[in-house]
Design a protein around this motif. Structure first.
Motif, PDB file in Angstrom:
ATOM      1  N   ILE A 283       0.835  -1.206   0.000  1.00 17.04           N
ATOM      2  CA  ILE A 283       0.000   0.000   0.000  1.00 17.04           C
ATOM      3  C   ILE A 283       0.864   1.247   0.000  1.00 17.04           C
ATOM      4  N   LEU A 284       1.933   1.252   0.792  1.00 15.90           N
ATOM      5  CA  LEU A 284       2.822   2.414   0.855  1.00 15.90           C
ATOM      6  C   LEU A 284       3.499   2.651  -0.487  1.00 15.90           C
ATOM      7  N   SER A 285       3.901   1.588  -1.164  1.00 17.97           N
ATOM      8  CA  SER A 285       4.557   1.723  -2.465  1.00 17.97           C
ATOM      9  C   SER A 285       3.592   2.271  -3.504  1.00 17.97           C
ATOM     10  N   VAL A 286       2.354   1.803  -3.508  1.00 14.38           N
ATOM     11  CA  VAL A 286       1.341   2.302  -4.446  1.00 14.38           C
ATOM     12  C   VAL A 286       1.084   3.778  -4.215  1.00 14.38           C
ATOM     13  N   GLN A 287       1.009   4.180  -2.951  1.00 11.44           N
ATOM     14  CA  GLN A 287       0.789   5.600  -2.640  1.00 11.44           C
ATOM     15  C   GLN A 287       1.929   6.469  -3.157  1.00 11.44           C
ATOM     16  N   LYS A 288       3.161   5.957  -3.046  1.00  7.35           N
ATOM     17  CA  LYS A 288       4.303   6.728  -3.548  1.00  7.35           C
ATOM     18  C   LYS A 288       4.250   6.865  -5.070  1.00  7.35           C
ATOM     19  N   VAL A 289       3.887   5.784  -5.760  1.00  3.17           N
ATOM     20  CA  VAL A 289       3.783   5.846  -7.224  1.00  3.17           C
ATOM     21  C   VAL A 289       2.704   6.828  -7.639  1.00  3.17           C
ATOM     22  N   GLU A 290       1.533   6.773  -6.967  1.00  2.00           N
ATOM     23  CA  GLU A 290       0.445   7.708  -7.301  1.00  2.00           C
ATOM     24  C   GLU A 290       0.858   9.150  -7.058  1.00  2.00           C
TER      25      GLU A 290
END
Length: 299
Positions: A283-290
């Motif tokens: 979830i943290l990685s997806v938030q960074k990409v977004e």
């Protein structure tokens, strides 16, 4: 602009590496799962099984706490010769469960009917073989049932230091086990209370026609732990296991978990924690990409 795209690609590469590292966890989990199965599901043959310290489930011998133990046995007319032999077998079986020695448990026997006879004192037989031989030679006295007189004689003579009882300073438990099949022909309440007050723990065993009320007057508290009853002398031996557990020094049962449930539950908890950590990283990685995509859209 090119420098920004270079910076962006570096960030994306870093995030992908982070995600890849996060998703390597399942492999580690599988390896760990194999290790768990290897270590818990199939224990090494060299590992000795844990011993079950349950006296009734193992051999007939357990480490008894040191005692000054006096058996007070009824041999009145109502006890037939064959039944008296069963009483002696019961005493012999009890001796087999004890650690008999000068420093451990010492045993005496008081035989009673209308009269009272101390068959042997606590100091007389300090070896198990000698003690069992002495029990085998006891003869019934016949006639009446003077239980109160027998308790008094045990208190005044059998439980004395002169007769082999250890001094109070040694903190050795003093235990009397009374076996009778009738109603006392004398008073037992006061003499039993005096014996208990002197530090003697009394167990009362009733057989067949024994008067339960009298057993309760003689026994120590709590009564449910000190009063026993059996239908006939033919089944008195079943009390051996009850007294074995009572007199054994170690009564805690340590049993190896046969289904290894604790190991499985521990592994399940560990797996669940690893999955939760993996999801959090994802979830943290997806938030960074977004976040990076929104920054790129604003450029």
């Amino acid at each position: 602009m090119k420098s920004f795209f270079g910076f962006f690609l570096c960030c994306v590469s870093f995030l992908l590496a982070d995600i890849s590292a996060s998703y390597s966890t399942p492999s580690e989990m599988l390896a760990q799962s194999y290790a768990q199965r290897r270590n818990y599901g199939n224990p090494p043959k060299a590992r000795a099984p844990q011993r079950t310290l349950n006296p009734a489930a193992t051999d007939s011998h357990c480490r008894s706490r040191p005692l000054d133990l006096v058996f007070i046995i009824d041999s009145s007319r109502s006890v037939r010769p064959g039944e008296f032999e069963k009483v002696k077998i019961f005493l012999s079986d009890m001796v087999d469960t004890l650690d008999v020695s000068a420093d451990a448990t010492r045993v005496a026997v008081v035989n009673y009917a209308s009269t009272v006879k101390i068959e042997f004192f606590l100091k007389d037989h300090l070896r198990k073989e000698s003690l069992k031989q002495a029990i085998s030679l006891i003869e019934p006295l016949a006639a009446g049932t003077m239980t109160g007189l027998a308790i008094k004689k045990a208190m005044d003579e059998a439980f004395t230091e002169k007769s082999g009882a250890r001094p109070k300073s040694k903190n050795i438990s003093k235990v009397a086990i009374i076996v009778t099949d009738g109603r006392p022909q004398d008073q037992v309440e006061e003499v039993s209370a005096a014996a208990r007050a002197s530090g003697i723990e009394i167990y009362a065993v009733g057989v067949d026609r024994a008067d339960i009320g009298s057993l309760k007057l003689m026994a120590s508290n709590p009564l449910e732990d000190h009063v026993f009853y059996v239908e006939t002398y033919g089944v008195i031996e079943k009390l051996t296991s009850k007294f074995r557990e009572t007199l054994c020094e170690m009564k805690v049962e340590i049993v190896q978990d046969p289904c290894l449930c604790e190991a499985r539950l521990a592994f399940q908890r560990q797996t669940q924690t690893s999955i939760q950590n993996l999801n959090s990283k994802h979830i943290l990685s997806v938030q960074k990409v977004e976040q990076m995509e929104r920054m790129l859209a604003r450029m």
